[in-house]
Design a protein around this motif. Structure first.
Motif, short mmCIF file in Angstrom:
data_model
loop_
_atom_site.label_atom_id
_atom_site.label_comp_id
_atom_site.label_asym_id
_atom_site.label_seq_id
_atom_site.Cartn_x
_atom_site.Cartn_y
_atom_site.Cartn_z
N HIS A 174 0.82 -1.22 0.00
CA HIS A 174 0.00 0.00 0.00
C HIS A 174 0.85 1.27 0.00
O HIS A 174 0.32 2.37 0.08
CB HIS A 174 -0.93 -0.01 1.21
N THR A 175 2.16 1.10 -0.04
CA THR A 175 3.03 2.27 -0.04
C THR A 175 3.34 2.71 -1.47
O THR A 175 2.96 2.03 -2.42
CB THR A 175 4.36 1.99 0.69
N GLY A 176 4.04 3.84 -1.57
CA GLY A 176 4.49 4.28 -2.89
C GLY A 176 3.58 5.28 -3.55
O GLY A 176 3.73 5.59 -4.73
N ARG A 177 2.60 5.80 -2.79
CA ARG A 177 1.68 6.77 -3.38
C ARG A 177 1.91 8.17 -2.88
O ARG A 177 1.71 9.14 -3.60
CB ARG A 177 0.24 6.38 -3.06
N ALA A 178 2.32 8.31 -1.62
CA ALA A 178 2.44 9.64 -1.02
C ALA A 178 3.60 10.43 -1.62
O ALA A 178 4.60 9.85 -2.05
CB ALA A 178 2.64 9.52 0.49
N HIS A 179 3.43 11.73 -1.66
CA HIS A 179 4.53 12.62 -2.02
C HIS A 179 5.28 12.92 -0.72
O HIS A 179 4.74 13.57 0.17
CB HIS A 179 3.97 13.90 -2.64
N VAL A 180 6.51 12.45 -0.62
CA VAL A 180 7.29 12.64 0.60
C VAL A 180 8.17 13.88 0.42
O VAL A 180 8.99 13.94 -0.49
CB VAL A 180 8.17 11.40 0.90
N VAL A 181 7.94 14.85 1.28
CA VAL A 181 8.64 16.13 1.17
C VAL A 181 9.49 16.36 2.42
O VAL A 181 8.97 16.35 3.53
CB VAL A 181 7.64 17.29 1.02
N GLY A 182 10.78 16.53 2.23
CA GLY A 182 11.67 16.84 3.35
C GLY A 182 11.76 18.34 3.53
O GLY A 182 11.89 19.07 2.55
N ILE A 183 11.66 18.78 4.78
CA ILE A 183 11.81 20.20 5.09
C ILE A 183 13.01 20.30 6.00
O ILE A 183 12.96 19.81 7.14
CB ILE A 183 10.57 20.77 5.81
N THR A 184 14.09 20.87 5.52
CA THR A 184 15.30 20.91 6.33
C THR A 184 15.86 22.31 6.37
O THR A 184 15.49 23.16 5.55
CB THR A 184 16.32 19.87 5.82
N GLY A 185 16.73 22.57 7.30
CA GLY A 185 17.32 23.89 7.44
C GLY A 185 17.83 24.08 8.85
O GLY A 185 17.60 23.23 9.70
N PRO A 186 18.52 25.18 9.09
CA PRO A 186 19.15 25.38 10.40
C PRO A 186 18.12 25.52 11.52
O PRO A 186 16.96 25.83 11.27
CB PRO A 186 19.95 26.67 10.22
N PRO A 187 18.57 25.28 12.76
CA PRO A 187 17.67 25.40 13.91
C PRO A 187 17.01 26.78 13.95
O PRO A 187 17.68 27.79 13.70
CB PRO A 187 18.58 25.22 15.13
N VAL B 13 0.32 13.63 1.28
CA VAL B 13 1.63 14.25 1.40
C VAL B 13 2.19 13.92 2.78
O VAL B 13 1.47 13.98 3.78
CB VAL B 13 1.53 15.80 1.25
N VAL B 14 3.46 13.54 2.83
CA VAL B 14 4.13 13.35 4.12
C VAL B 14 5.25 14.38 4.20
O VAL B 14 6.17 14.38 3.38
CB VAL B 14 4.71 11.92 4.26
N LEU B 15 5.14 15.27 5.17
CA LEU B 15 6.15 16.30 5.37
C LEU B 15 7.09 15.83 6.48
O LEU B 15 6.64 15.49 7.57
CB LEU B 15 5.50 17.63 5.79
N VAL B 16 8.38 15.79 6.21
CA VAL B 16 9.34 15.34 7.20
C VAL B 16 10.25 16.51 7.57
O VAL B 16 11.02 16.98 6.74
CB VAL B 16 10.20 14.17 6.67
N GLU B 17 10.13 16.99 8.79
CA GLU B 17 10.96 18.12 9.23
C GLU B 17 12.20 17.61 9.94
O GLU B 17 12.12 16.84 10.88
CB GLU B 17 10.18 19.03 10.19
N THR B 18 13.36 18.05 9.48
CA THR B 18 14.61 17.70 10.17
C THR B 18 15.48 18.94 10.28
O THR B 18 15.45 19.80 9.40
CB THR B 18 15.45 16.67 9.38
N VAL B 19 16.25 19.02 11.34
CA VAL B 19 17.22 20.10 11.43
C VAL B 19 18.38 19.73 10.52
O VAL B 19 18.89 18.62 10.56
CB VAL B 19 17.72 20.28 12.87
N GLY B 20 18.73 20.65 9.63
CA GLY B 20 19.81 20.38 8.69
C GLY B 20 21.14 20.36 9.42
O GLY B 20 21.70 21.39 9.71
N VAL C 33 15.09 25.34 3.96
CA VAL C 33 14.66 26.62 4.53
C VAL C 33 15.88 27.37 5.07
O VAL C 33 16.65 26.81 5.86
CB VAL C 33 13.65 26.40 5.69
N VAL C 34 16.06 28.58 4.61
CA VAL C 34 17.13 29.42 5.15
C VAL C 34 16.51 30.73 5.63
O VAL C 34 15.31 30.97 5.43
CB VAL C 34 18.23 29.71 4.11
N ILE C 35 17.29 31.55 6.28
CA ILE C 35 16.78 32.85 6.73
C ILE C 35 17.76 33.96 6.34
O ILE C 35 18.95 33.69 6.14
CB ILE C 35 16.55 32.88 8.26
N PRO C 36 17.28 35.17 6.24
CA PRO C 36 18.17 36.28 5.92
C PRO C 36 19.18 36.48 7.04
O PRO C 36 18.90 36.11 8.18
CB PRO C 36 17.25 37.51 5.85
N GLY C 37 20.30 37.04 6.68
CA GLY C 37 21.28 37.39 7.70
C GLY C 37 21.95 36.19 8.32
O GLY C 37 22.43 36.23 9.44
#
Ligand SMILES: Nc1nc2c(ncn2[C@@H]2O[C@H](COP(=O)(O)OP(=O)(O)OP(=O)(O)O)[C@@H](O)[C@H]2O)c(=O)[nH]1
Ligand SMILES: [Mg+2]
Length: 400
Positions: free
Chosen positions: A46-59, A145-152, A170-174
């Motif tokens: 039953h797997t293989g259908r979801a769009h797996v999206v990694g969200i990474t970036g600094p703390p 959709v599966v969103l996976v948040e990790t600290v880069g 994900v990055v930030i200014p400055g």
């Protein structure tokens, strides 16, 4: 009841959309419970259908805030969303998880959204070893959709890239100047870049810097993605390592890296040492980006990672992020990359399992009749070399 029976019972509940059963299943997988492998076996078809999206970036970049907003936007578009937050800190601190819960309140009561935090348990800077299986369960459960948040941080970046179909950095200014961004190792893993906290000064500069790096590392359509000209390329490959690189793929990274370096040099505010340090990184990053997003052949369809601005805390720019994530999925499917990736993953997994089982079974047979111990002694006493001994074990005990 056996572990298999318990797994089957829980799986039946999962199939009815029982979220408490899902929570239990995830706990089994996380804890490596005896039921886990039977459960994964049932879930696999039953797997293989979801769009797996990694969200990474600094703390603190605003990943959780963004994930929450992405979930709201995806729900508004009729998609169901599972969120996995990999907490890099100790399983006992709980602080980050509590904070996430509070931020996630907007979506917590919606049955179309499921959220779970995983502790990275001793895998510092990496994903929890169970992350891939948990994602598999969520996929099997039917989330779109599966969103996976990790600290880069170090290893997790590579792991998230392998796990996710689409990686959003994900990055930030400055965050410092472009060198900082480069050193963080972000260029090579992002399919979509987001500069969050765009309400702060310097967002445009950060966006421009990333755009510039991508232009140089990427080989897409002329005009959109600039690539060093013939002359630039020749100069670059000579100055990079003192010898002209042969034409073809291998030299592409070196040429792009060197061209990028010269652009940075022109900005005039980096020491020679900084530039030197960054040179090898750029070369590798550019080669990676080329392999991941494009090809050396003009005319081939390639993906140029977009660089977006958001103010996640106010939900600004989030709809566009959802658009681009969706476009990347379409890109993967239309160019055959989705299917290629499935085959690649299947091959890797199968190889891994066969290797594991063959080794276990062969050694068990050799030990059962004392052959293993006998050969070990002979090898230790130099009566036999280990190559011949290994061949003998395979000849007598492999297969069957
Ligand atoms: N100014 C500003 N602050 C924001 C924005 N988005 C999030 N924040 C704030 O930034 C802080 C960190 O946000 P989080 O979403 O927890 O960041 P994170 O990247 O998930 O953090 P970790 O998971 O701890 O690495 C919070 O105080 C947010 O309110 C934004 O667009 N602008
Ligand atoms: Mg977070």
């Amino acid at each position: 009841m056996t572990a298999e029976e318990r797994a089957a019972e829980l799986f039946a509940r999962l199939a009815t959309g029982d979220r408490r059963a899902l929570a239990r299943a995830i706990t089994w997988v996380e804890d490596g419970a005896p039921e886990a492998s039977a459960l994964m076996r049932l879930a696999y078809p039953h797997t293989g259908r979801a769009h797996v999206v990694g969200i990474t970036g600094p703390p603190g970049a605003g990943k959780s805030t963004l994930v929450d907003r992405l979930a709201v936007e995806l729900r508004a578009r009729g998609q169901t969303v599972a969120i996995v937050a990999v907490d890099p800190t100790s399983p006992f601190s709980g602080g980050a998880i509590l904070g996430d819960r509070i931020r996630m309140q907007r979506t917590l009561t919606d049955p179309g959204v499921f959220m779970r935090s995983l502790a990275a348990r001793g895998h510092l800077g990496g994903l929890s070893p169970a992350t891939a299986e948990v994602v598999g369960l969520l996929d099997a459960f039917g989330f779109d959709v599966v969103l996976v948040e990790t600290v880069g941080a170090g290893q997790s970046e590579v792991e998230i890239m392998e796990l996710a179909h689409t990686t959003c950095v994900v990055v930030i200014p400055g965050m410092g100047d472009e060198i900082q961004a480069i050193k963080a190792g972000i260029l090579e893993i992002g399919d979509v870049f987001v500069c969050n906290k765009a309400d702060r000064d310097g967002a445009d500069r950060t966006v421009n810097e990333i755009e510039m790096m991508l232009d140089l590392g990427h080989m897409g359509e002329p005009g959109i993605n600039r690539w060093p000209s013939e002359t630039e390329g020749a100069q670059a490959s000579q100055s990079a390592d003192g010898a002209a690189a042969p034409d073809g793929k291998a030299s592409v990274g070196a040429r792009a890296g060197d061209a990028a370096l010269r652009r940075l040099d022109r900005t005039g505010h980096h020491s020679a040492e900084e530039l030197g340090n960054v040179a090898s990184y750029l070369t590798r990053a550019a080669a990676h980006a080329a392999a991941r997003h494009g090809t050396a052949n003009p005319g081939d369809i390639s993906w140029r990672p977009p660089v977006l601005k958001t103010v996640a805390k106010d939900g600004l720019g989030v709809a566009e992020v959802v658009d681009r994530l969706g476009e990347h999925l379409t890109f993967l499917k239309e160019t055959g990359r989705w299917q290629a990736r499935r085959e690649h993953d299947a091959a890797r997994r199968l190889e891994e399992l066969v290797r594991e089982r063959v080794v276990r079974a062969t050694l068990a047979r050799a030990r059962a009749v004392g052959d293993f111990e006998r050969l070990v002694r002979q090898v230790a006493d130099r009566q036999l070399d280990p190559y011949t001994a290994a061949d003998e074990i395979l000849r007598s005990h492999w297969g069957g």
